[in-house]
Design an enzyme around this catalytic site. Structure first.
Site, PDB file in Angstrom:
ATOM      1  CB  SER A 183      -0.933  -0.081   1.197  1.00  0.00           C
ATOM      2  OG  SER A 183      -1.864   0.944   1.119  1.00  0.00           O
ATOM      3  CE1 TYR A 213      -4.798  -2.458   3.577  1.00  0.00           C
ATOM      4  CE2 TYR A 213      -3.727  -0.312   3.631  1.00  0.00           C
ATOM      5  CZ  TYR A 213      -4.194  -1.398   2.917  1.00  0.00           C
ATOM      6  OH  TYR A 213      -4.055  -1.429   1.553  1.00  0.00           O
TER       7      TYR A 213
HETATM    8  N1  LIG Z   1      -7.927   0.577  -3.429  1.00  0.00           N
HETATM    9  C1  LIG Z   1      -6.825   1.228  -3.143  1.00  0.00           C
HETATM   10  O1  LIG Z   1      -6.752   2.446  -3.291  1.00  0.00           O
HETATM   11  C2  LIG Z   1      -5.619   0.495  -2.627  1.00  0.00           C
HETATM   12  C3  LIG Z   1      -4.489   1.266  -2.273  1.00  0.00           C
HETATM   13  C4  LIG Z   1      -3.352   0.590  -1.835  1.00  0.00           C
HETATM   14  C5  LIG Z   1      -3.319  -0.810  -1.796  1.00  0.00           C
HETATM   15  N2  LIG Z   1      -4.451  -1.520  -2.144  1.00  0.00           N
HETATM   16  C6  LIG Z   1      -4.362  -2.987  -2.098  1.00  0.00           C
HETATM   17  O2  LIG Z   1      -4.942  -3.538  -3.288  1.00  0.00           O
HETATM   18  C7  LIG Z   1      -5.584  -4.773  -2.981  1.00  0.00           C
HETATM   19  C8  LIG Z   1      -7.028  -4.737  -3.436  1.00  0.00           C
HETATM   20  O3  LIG Z   1      -7.693  -3.698  -2.743  1.00  0.00           O
HETATM   21  P1  LIG Z   1      -9.202  -3.293  -3.026  1.00  0.00           P
HETATM   22  O4  LIG Z   1      -9.282  -1.841  -2.786  1.00  0.00           O
HETATM   23  O5  LIG Z   1      -9.641  -3.870  -4.312  1.00  0.00           O
HETATM   24  O6  LIG Z   1      -9.930  -4.053  -1.798  1.00  0.00           O
HETATM   25  P2  LIG Z   1     -11.471  -4.421  -1.558  1.00  0.00           P
HETATM   26  O7  LIG Z   1     -11.721  -4.266  -0.095  1.00  0.00           O
HETATM   27  O8  LIG Z   1     -12.377  -3.705  -2.473  1.00  0.00           O
HETATM   28  O9  LIG Z   1     -11.467  -5.977  -1.892  1.00  0.00           O
HETATM   29  C9  LIG Z   1     -10.816  -6.892  -1.049  1.00  0.00           C
HETATM   30  C10 LIG Z   1     -11.352  -8.298  -1.272  1.00  0.00           C
HETATM   31  O10 LIG Z   1     -10.704  -9.188  -0.348  1.00  0.00           O
HETATM   32  C11 LIG Z   1     -11.700 -10.075   0.156  1.00  0.00           C
HETATM   33  N3  LIG Z   1     -11.281 -10.635   1.454  1.00  0.00           N
HETATM   34  C12 LIG Z   1     -11.267 -10.022   2.667  1.00  0.00           C
HETATM   35  N4  LIG Z   1     -10.899 -10.882   3.623  1.00  0.00           N
HETATM   36  C13 LIG Z   1     -10.646 -12.066   3.004  1.00  0.00           C
HETATM   37  C14 LIG Z   1     -10.214 -13.332   3.472  1.00  0.00           C
HETATM   38  N5  LIG Z   1     -10.003 -13.563   4.782  1.00  0.00           N
HETATM   39  N6  LIG Z   1     -10.058 -14.329   2.571  1.00  0.00           N
HETATM   40  C15 LIG Z   1     -10.310 -14.118   1.243  1.00  0.00           C
HETATM   41  N7  LIG Z   1     -10.725 -12.941   0.761  1.00  0.00           N
HETATM   42  C16 LIG Z   1     -10.878 -11.914   1.624  1.00  0.00           C
HETATM   43  C17 LIG Z   1     -12.937  -9.200   0.281  1.00  0.00           C
HETATM   44  O11 LIG Z   1     -14.112  -9.970   0.430  1.00  0.00           O
HETATM   45  C18 LIG Z   1     -12.850  -8.412  -1.013  1.00  0.00           C
HETATM   46  O12 LIG Z   1     -13.484  -9.108  -2.072  1.00  0.00           O
HETATM   47  C19 LIG Z   1      -5.443  -4.969  -1.470  1.00  0.00           C
HETATM   48  O13 LIG Z   1      -4.336  -5.805  -1.222  1.00  0.00           O
HETATM   49  C20 LIG Z   1      -5.170  -3.568  -0.956  1.00  0.00           C
HETATM   50  O14 LIG Z   1      -4.415  -3.573   0.234  1.00  0.00           O
HETATM   51  C21 LIG Z   1      -5.585  -0.901  -2.555  1.00  0.00           C
END
Ligand SMILES: NC(=O)c1ccc[n+]([C@@H]2O[C@H](COP(=O)([O-])OP(=O)(O)OC[C@H]3O[C@@H](n4cnc5c(N)ncnc54)[C@H](O)[C@@H]3O)[C@@H](O)[C@H]2O)c1
Length: 396
Positions: free
Chosen positions: A146, A156
């Site tokens: 992240s 987180y």
């Molecule tokens: N969206 C952003 O701006 C952002 C920024 C930095 C990093 N990230 C990283 O990108 C990745 C995707 O993020 P996102 O924004 O799409 O997240 P999101 O919250 O929209 O989706 C996360 C998914 O993980 C699933 N999940 C949660 N716990 C789980 C478990 N125990 N087992 C299996 N699945 C599980 C959820 O049900 C969901 O479908 C993540 O690793 C996040 O840390 C996102």
């Protein structure tokens, strides 16, 4: 990149029921892989499976309800997937939970919950799937990072940072085996998870979600582009092995332009078209200040690895830190306003101009597209011209 790039590969994407994980699974399917959706949310997992199969053909996606933090679930997942496909070539640790709050206010249970998904999960997956990858001298293991430490996302972020170290450790351990490991961060993306969590962070910071996005506009990326970046990096895993990269960087290196960057370049170009003679000191100062502040704020928002690299490179070339240069540039503004002496600012401005020349040299080694290279060199020419022009008027 084409629909044969990952033909025959089995890619396991955790948390692919929605957001970036879903988009990455789709992009991997486009590149020819079969994707396993290891998702805890049954409804979303099924919908994702159906929609990918509808778009890319039956049998392309396969949903297995999985809690990544649960060792038994991963055991079951491996059993089902190995029975169906006989192997797993790619593991993408995308699943996440995003607890929000100041460290002093976040219950210990939220830290445990985050640890389970954001660190324990990837470790269990590594233990389960890496041995066969190493044995077959073929495989990719990807961690997802992240932004680095920031207020109100400690529970987180600390485990996300640990995930980066996990990928670094694995990279060293699989060196020379034909297995590749790296970390990728998406940038800031309006996914369901980020809209919910980011909204809470914004309100703790006293701003709206839109303000938060505006503040991070240099790192903004659509979930689709972020997922495509993940998939391209996987297809080019040898190149990204042992690195921490970002979707924005991967897409840029693949020659895929993001609209925001184009707009930024156009704005910058507008700023530098005025000839020096017609500008007074304050106008020139404002151009130099705007360019440097935008850049330095942008650098601060890069991922940890890039930030450290940029800071070291900046200090090596200018003799001061990014923050010291920010303070110096601001102090010059005050001196100009109060008509105090500005002699002490000439040397830092010269160094800043020299740093921009250094950036041009770096760009020449990095930008392969001659048209883009020319455009970007021209923009940096403008920065050099402004900084040198300011030195010129200060020493007149
Ligand atoms: N969206 C952003 O701006 C952002 C920024 C930095 C990093 N990230 C990283 O990108 C990745 C995707 O993020 P996102 O924004 O799409 O997240 P999101 O919250 O929209 O989706 C996360 C998914 O993980 C699933 N999940 C949660 N716990 C789980 C478990 N125990 N087992 C299996 N699945 C599980 C959820 O049900 C969901 O479908 C993540 O690793 C996040 O840390 C996102």
């Amino acid at each position: 990149m084409n629909p044969d790039s990952l033909k025959g590969e089995i890619a396991l994407v955790t948390g692919a029921g929605r957001g970036i994980g879903y988009e990455a699974a789709k992009a991997l399917a486009w590149l020819g892989a079969k994707v396993v959706i290891a998702e805890i949310n049954e409804q979303n997992g099924k919908t994702a499976e159906e929609s990918i199969n509808k778009e890319f053909g039956a049998g392309k996606a396969f949903f297995v309800k999985t809690d990544v933090g649960n060792e038994k679930d991963i055991g079951k997942l491996a059993e089902v997937v190995l029975k169906k496909f006989g192997k797993v070539d790619i593991v993408l640790n995308n699943a996440t939970v995003f607890p929000i709050g100041a460290v002093k206010d976040t219950p210990i249970e939220s830290w445990d919950f985050s640890y389970r998904v954001n660190l324990r999960g990837p470790v269990i997956l590594a233990r389960k799937f890496l041995p066969a990858m190493i044995e077959h001298k073929h495989g990719v293991f990807v961690c997802v990072s992240s932004s680095g430490a920031a207020p109100f996302i400690g529970a987180y972020e600390v485990f996300k940072t640990a995930q980066v170290e996990l990928a670094n450790t694995i990279s060293a351990e699989v060196e020379g085996t034909g297995v590749y490991a790296f970390t990728i961060g998406p940038g800031i993306s309006r996914t369901p998870g980020f809209i919910e969590g980011g909204g809470k962070v914004a309100s703790l910071m006293g701003m709206s979600l839109d303000d938060l996005f505006e503040m991070n506009k240099n790192a903004q990326i659509s979930p689709e582009a972020a997922g495509a970046g993940f998939a391209i990096a996987i297809a080019l895993a040898k190149r990204y092995h042992d690195q921490e990269t970002s979707s924005i960087q991967v897409l840029r290196e693949a020659g895929i332009e993001l609209t925001d960057e184009k707009q930024k370049a156009q704005e910058q170009e507008k700023l530098v078209t005025k000839p020096i003679d017609s500008q007074n000191t304050i106008e020139l100062y404002e151009l130099v200040q705007k360019t440097y502040l935008e850049q330095s704020e942008g650098w601060k928002k890069r991922n940890l690895f890039e930030r450290q690299w940029i800071s070291r490179d900046f200090k090596k070339n200018t003799g001061m830190s990014i923050d010291e240069m920010q303070t110096t540039v601001k102090a010059l503004g005050n001196s100009l306003k109060t008509q105090a002496s500005t002699a002490e600012f000439v040397e830092p401005l010269n160094r800043l101009a020299a740093y921009y020349v250094h950036q041009q040299e770096q760009l020449k080694g990095f930008e392969k597209d001659p048209k883009k290279l020319e455009e970007n060199l021209k923009i940096i020419d403008g920065w050099i011209r402004d900084a040198k022009g300011l030195v010129q008027v200060l020493t007149r």
